[in-house]
Scaffold this motif. Structure first.
Motif, PDB file in Angstrom:
ATOM      1  N   PHE A   1       7.945  52.203  48.868  1.00 55.70           N
ATOM      2  CA  PHE A   1       7.857  50.251  48.124  1.00 55.70           C
ATOM      3  C   PHE A   1       7.951  50.230  46.453  1.00 55.70           C
ATOM      4  O   PHE A   1       7.352  51.383  45.329  1.00 55.70           O
ATOM      5  CB  PHE A   1       6.607  49.456  48.091  1.00 55.70           C
ATOM      6  CG  PHE A   1       5.341  50.128  47.512  1.00 55.70           C
ATOM      7  CD1 PHE A   1       5.270  49.748  46.698  1.00 55.70           C
ATOM      8  CD2 PHE A   1       4.528  51.671  47.898  1.00 55.70           C
ATOM      9  CE1 PHE A   1       3.631  50.196  45.786  1.00 55.70           C
ATOM     10  CE2 PHE A   1       3.598  52.397  47.082  1.00 55.70           C
ATOM     11  CZ  PHE A   1       3.300  51.255  45.963  1.00 55.70           C
ATOM     12  N   THR A   2       8.440  49.458  46.179  1.00 52.89           N
ATOM     13  CA  THR A   2       8.036  48.910  44.647  1.00 52.89           C
ATOM     14  C   THR A   2       7.900  48.060  44.231  1.00 52.89           C
ATOM     15  O   THR A   2       7.984  47.016  44.739  1.00 52.89           O
ATOM     16  CB  THR A   2       9.203  50.226  44.417  1.00 52.89           C
ATOM     17  OG1 THR A   2       9.203  50.134  42.687  1.00 52.89           O
ATOM     18  CG2 THR A   2      10.708  48.852  44.152  1.00 52.89           C
ATOM     19  N   ARG A   3       7.154  47.893  42.427  1.00 49.06           N
ATOM     20  CA  ARG A   3       7.450  46.657  41.899  1.00 49.06           C
ATOM     21  C   ARG A   3       7.696  45.952  40.250  1.00 49.06           C
ATOM     22  O   ARG A   3       7.383  47.721  39.992  1.00 49.06           O
ATOM     23  CB  ARG A   3       5.575  46.361  41.904  1.00 49.06           C
ATOM     24  CG  ARG A   3       4.907  45.822  43.741  1.00 49.06           C
ATOM     25  CD  ARG A   3       3.444  46.496  43.407  1.00 49.06           C
ATOM     26  NE  ARG A   3       3.787  48.204  42.857  1.00 49.06           N
ATOM     27  CZ  ARG A   3       2.072  48.511  42.707  1.00 49.06           C
ATOM     28  NH1 ARG A   3       1.009  47.463  43.021  1.00 49.06           N
ATOM     29  NH2 ARG A   3       2.329  49.845  42.521  1.00 49.06           N
ATOM     30  N   ILE A   4       8.417  45.574  40.812  1.00 49.79           N
ATOM     31  CA  ILE A   4       9.058  45.297  39.198  1.00 49.79           C
ATOM     32  C   ILE A   4       8.289  43.888  38.524  1.00 49.79           C
ATOM     33  O   ILE A   4       8.252  43.147  39.086  1.00 49.79           O
ATOM     34  CB  ILE A   4      10.719  44.970  39.077  1.00 49.79           C
ATOM     35  CG1 ILE A   4      11.195  46.369  39.294  1.00 49.79           C
ATOM     36  CG2 ILE A   4      11.330  44.886  38.250  1.00 49.79           C
ATOM     37  CD1 ILE A   4      12.423  46.611  39.741  1.00 49.79           C
TER      38      ILE A   4
ATOM     39  N   ARG B   1      12.576  43.421  51.394  1.00 48.92           N
ATOM     40  CA  ARG B   1      11.530  43.744  52.347  1.00 48.92           C
ATOM     41  C   ARG B   1      12.725  44.358  53.410  1.00 48.92           C
ATOM     42  O   ARG B   1      13.767  43.376  54.279  1.00 48.92           O
ATOM     43  CB  ARG B   1      10.568  42.714  53.366  1.00 48.92           C
ATOM     44  CG  ARG B   1       9.703  43.829  54.194  1.00 48.92           C
ATOM     45  CD  ARG B   1       8.494  42.946  54.662  1.00 48.92           C
ATOM     46  NE  ARG B   1       7.811  43.336  55.555  1.00 48.92           N
ATOM     47  CZ  ARG B   1       7.496  44.504  55.370  1.00 48.92           C
ATOM     48  NH1 ARG B   1       6.915  45.557  54.406  1.00 48.92           N
ATOM     49  NH2 ARG B   1       6.104  44.766  56.766  1.00 48.92           N
ATOM     50  N   PHE B   2      12.708  45.108  53.658  1.00 47.38           N
ATOM     51  CA  PHE B   2      14.163  46.080  54.196  1.00 47.38           C
ATOM     52  C   PHE B   2      13.562  46.697  56.314  1.00 47.38           C
ATOM     53  O   PHE B   2      12.341  46.344  56.202  1.00 47.38           O
ATOM     54  CB  PHE B   2      14.640  47.380  54.195  1.00 47.38           C
ATOM     55  CG  PHE B   2      14.582  47.600  52.863  1.00 47.38           C
ATOM     56  CD1 PHE B   2      16.458  46.849  52.580  1.00 47.38           C
ATOM     57  CD2 PHE B   2      14.100  47.793  51.838  1.00 47.38           C
ATOM     58  CE1 PHE B   2      16.592  47.146  51.384  1.00 47.38           C
ATOM     59  CE2 PHE B   2      14.960  47.793  50.103  1.00 47.38           C
ATOM     60  CZ  PHE B   2      16.347  47.838  50.203  1.00 47.38           C
TER      61      PHE B   2
ATOM     62  N   HIS C   1       8.975  42.143  44.948  1.00 42.63           N
ATOM     63  CA  HIS C   1       8.204  43.133  45.380  1.00 42.63           C
ATOM     64  C   HIS C   1       8.936  43.668  46.109  1.00 42.63           C
ATOM     65  O   HIS C   1       9.957  42.615  46.833  1.00 42.63           O
ATOM     66  CB  HIS C   1       6.645  42.707  46.347  1.00 42.63           C
ATOM     67  CG  HIS C   1       6.436  42.952  46.932  1.00 42.63           C
ATOM     68  ND1 HIS C   1       6.696  44.053  47.992  1.00 42.63           N
ATOM     69  CD2 HIS C   1       4.780  44.151  46.366  1.00 42.63           C
ATOM     70  CE1 HIS C   1       5.539  44.797  48.880  1.00 42.63           C
ATOM     71  NE2 HIS C   1       4.455  44.556  48.069  1.00 42.63           N
ATOM     72  N   VAL C   2       9.347  45.060  46.924  1.00 41.57           N
ATOM     73  CA  VAL C   2      10.324  45.611  47.319  1.00 41.57           C
ATOM     74  C   VAL C   2       9.457  46.549  48.343  1.00 41.57           C
ATOM     75  O   VAL C   2       8.906  47.343  47.585  1.00 41.57           O
ATOM     76  CB  VAL C   2      11.812  46.223  46.754  1.00 41.57           C
ATOM     77  CG1 VAL C   2      12.518  46.973  47.620  1.00 41.57           C
ATOM     78  CG2 VAL C   2      12.108  45.637  45.855  1.00 41.57           C
ATOM     79  N   SER C   3       9.612  46.645  49.938  1.00 41.35           N
ATOM     80  CA  SER C   3       9.034  47.065  51.125  1.00 41.35           C
ATOM     81  C   SER C   3       9.917  47.983  51.787  1.00 41.35           C
ATOM     82  O   SER C   3      10.849  47.222  52.029  1.00 41.35           O
ATOM     83  CB  SER C   3       7.445  46.840  51.198  1.00 41.35           C
ATOM     84  OG  SER C   3       8.352  45.892  51.327  1.00 41.35           O
ATOM     85  N   ASP C   4       9.163  48.941  52.718  1.00 45.73           N
ATOM     86  CA  ASP C   4      10.141  49.052  53.678  1.00 45.73           C
ATOM     87  C   ASP C   4       9.690  48.923  55.362  1.00 45.73           C
ATOM     88  O   ASP C   4       8.452  49.512  54.771  1.00 45.73           O
ATOM     89  CB  ASP C   4      10.672  50.645  53.374  1.00 45.73           C
ATOM     90  CG  ASP C   4      11.828  50.808  54.798  1.00 45.73           C
ATOM     91  OD1 ASP C   4      11.916  49.884  55.916  1.00 45.73           O
ATOM     92  OD2 ASP C   4      11.895  52.093  54.747  1.00 45.73           O
TER      93      ASP C   4
END
Length: 424
Positions: A97-100, A214-215, A88-91
């Motif tokens: 955001f994106t999810r893989i 998380r950025f 889970h990638v988010s700012d």
């Protein structure tokens, strides 16, 4: 005081300087070849034992598992790895955001996380069982030189001077490689002005095998699964913030970390010891030289974003081992520069791809300009909505992009007499 005793020169086909995970893996990769190998290490492998809470964690790409399986290291390591099923990638404070998910990529796991202690123990056990490998440890390298068809490694082992001769020296001695410096390989460096603060934490809720990236305005924050209700945290801070954060007590530190990460795992309940590592990008100007190959952090030290550094180094191992095995099978001198240049050409694209990816992300998401940040957020959303782009991204992070060595496909190197496709 009498001078230290001097032993007669010992000759090896290959001397690996640095017995950390990358150097030890190269020794394992070449174990089936008719080569006499020395591994020179100053500190040595960590002994296996009861894991402590504060063990540093290492992220392993899915492709790295294949390499360790081919090296016969994975069975000893697997009980102590924690798989990553989703990313889970988010700012923070922005819309990106994106999810893989592993199911989208058709793999059992997108990657794995393991304590560094467990990796050291598994590799140490494997290297110790290899009859053709001499582990020279603890030892301090005094001098490395190259004259004609041989390299010389002068070292002190337990107060005794030794001199090794070899056809090939492999520098696997880290970002501040003394071997690289002594043999005249320069570097290009960039100081990020950031420090990675590393610790282990216990959240209120189980992580569910999800890795979070998380950025934040100070830099990326990674929370990685590390066993039941235990996570590894890699928090990037601006250098000016580090001293104050390290001075916080546990409650204050957890509160500050919670503000940055949020409540996806509930309250953060416990933190282990905290360690700080200044961040910089280091690239060796050349990865090979006369009788020399440079691998791992000695060739490229990356920003920890996306956990790519060790995995890139292990693919160096897989490619170099294949080039050496094929050269030996063809009757070539494994230390000849044309042989080593085949390795360098092979690795160039992967180095550029991964370094560009990690460096670009590290710079993009700390840029204070709103238009620049918006571009990054829009890119994440597009990635989440476009399956082909997500697959390409996932292949890069899993270590499956580009031309892969045999070991990275899970195939051991050809044994002597079996032949094999030559490296380009």
């Amino acid at each position: 005081m009498s001078a230290p005793a001097v032993a007669a020169a010992d000759h090896y086909d290959l001397v690996i300087i640095g017995g950390g995970p990358v150097g030890a893996s190269l020794a394992c990769a070449l174990a089936g070849q008719p080569l006499r190998i020395a591994v020179v290490e100053a500190v040595g492998f960590e002994a296996a034992g009861q894991p402590s809470y504060d063990d540093r964690a290492i992220a392993l790409a899915a492709g790295t598992r294949r390499i360790f399986e081919a090296l016969e290291v994975w069975p000893a390591l697997s009980p102590e790895v924690s798989p990553i099923h989703r990313i889970h990638v988010s700012d923070r404070g922005h819309f990106g955001f994106t999810r893989i998910d592993r199911s989208q990529q058709g793999v059992p796991a997108l990657g794995y996380v393991t304590p560094a202690r467990a990796l050291g123990a598994a590799l140490g056990t494997r290297v110790g069982a290899l009859p053709a490998v001499d582990l020279i440890c603890p030892a301090r390298v005094e001098r490395v030189g190259v004259t004609g068809p041989r390299a010389t490694v002068a070292l002190t082992e337990n107060g005794r001077f030794r001199e090794l001769t070899t056809g090939l020296v492999v520098a696997a001695d880290g970002a501040r490689s003394a071997v690289r410096e002594q043999l005249g390989i320069g570097t290009r460096e960039w100081n990020y002005g950031q420090t990675a603060l590393i610790t282990n934490i216990t959240p209120q809720h189980d992580h569910g095998q999800v890795a979070f990236e998380r950025f934040t305005d100070s830099g990326p924050l990674a929370i990685l699964p590390l066993g039941p209700r235990r996570c590894a945290a890699v928090w990037t801070l601006q250098d000016a913030e580090v001293e104050a954060v390290l001075a916080l007590d546990d409650a204050g530190f957890l509160k500050r970390l919670q503000e940055r990460f949020g409540f996806r795992l509930g309250r953060l309940e416990h933190a282990g010891a905290r360690h700080a590592y200044p961040l910089r990008l280091v690239r060796a100007a050349e990865s090979v030289g006369a009788r020399l190959a440079v691998i791992g952090n000695a060739a490229h030290t990356l920003h920890p974003i996306a956990g790519q550094g060790f995995n890139l180094g292990l693919r160096d191992v897989a490619a170099l081992a294949q080039v050496i095995a094929e050269a030996r099978e063809g009757g070539e001198d494994i230390g000849d520069l044309p042989v080593l240049e085949r390795y360098a050409r092979w690795r160039r694209a992967d180095h550029r791809r991964v370094i560009g990816f990690t460096d670009g992300l590290a710079r993009l998401f700390v840029n204070p300009l709103p238009p620049v940040r918006a571009v990054g957020d829009a890119g994440m959303v597009a990635l989440d909505l476009l399956p082909p782009a997500k697959r390409l991204f996932a292949r890069l992070t899993m270590g499956r992009a580009g031309r892969l060595p045999r070991l990275a496909c899970g195939v051991p190197l050809a044994r002597p007499g079996e032949g094999g496709r030559r490296g380009r």
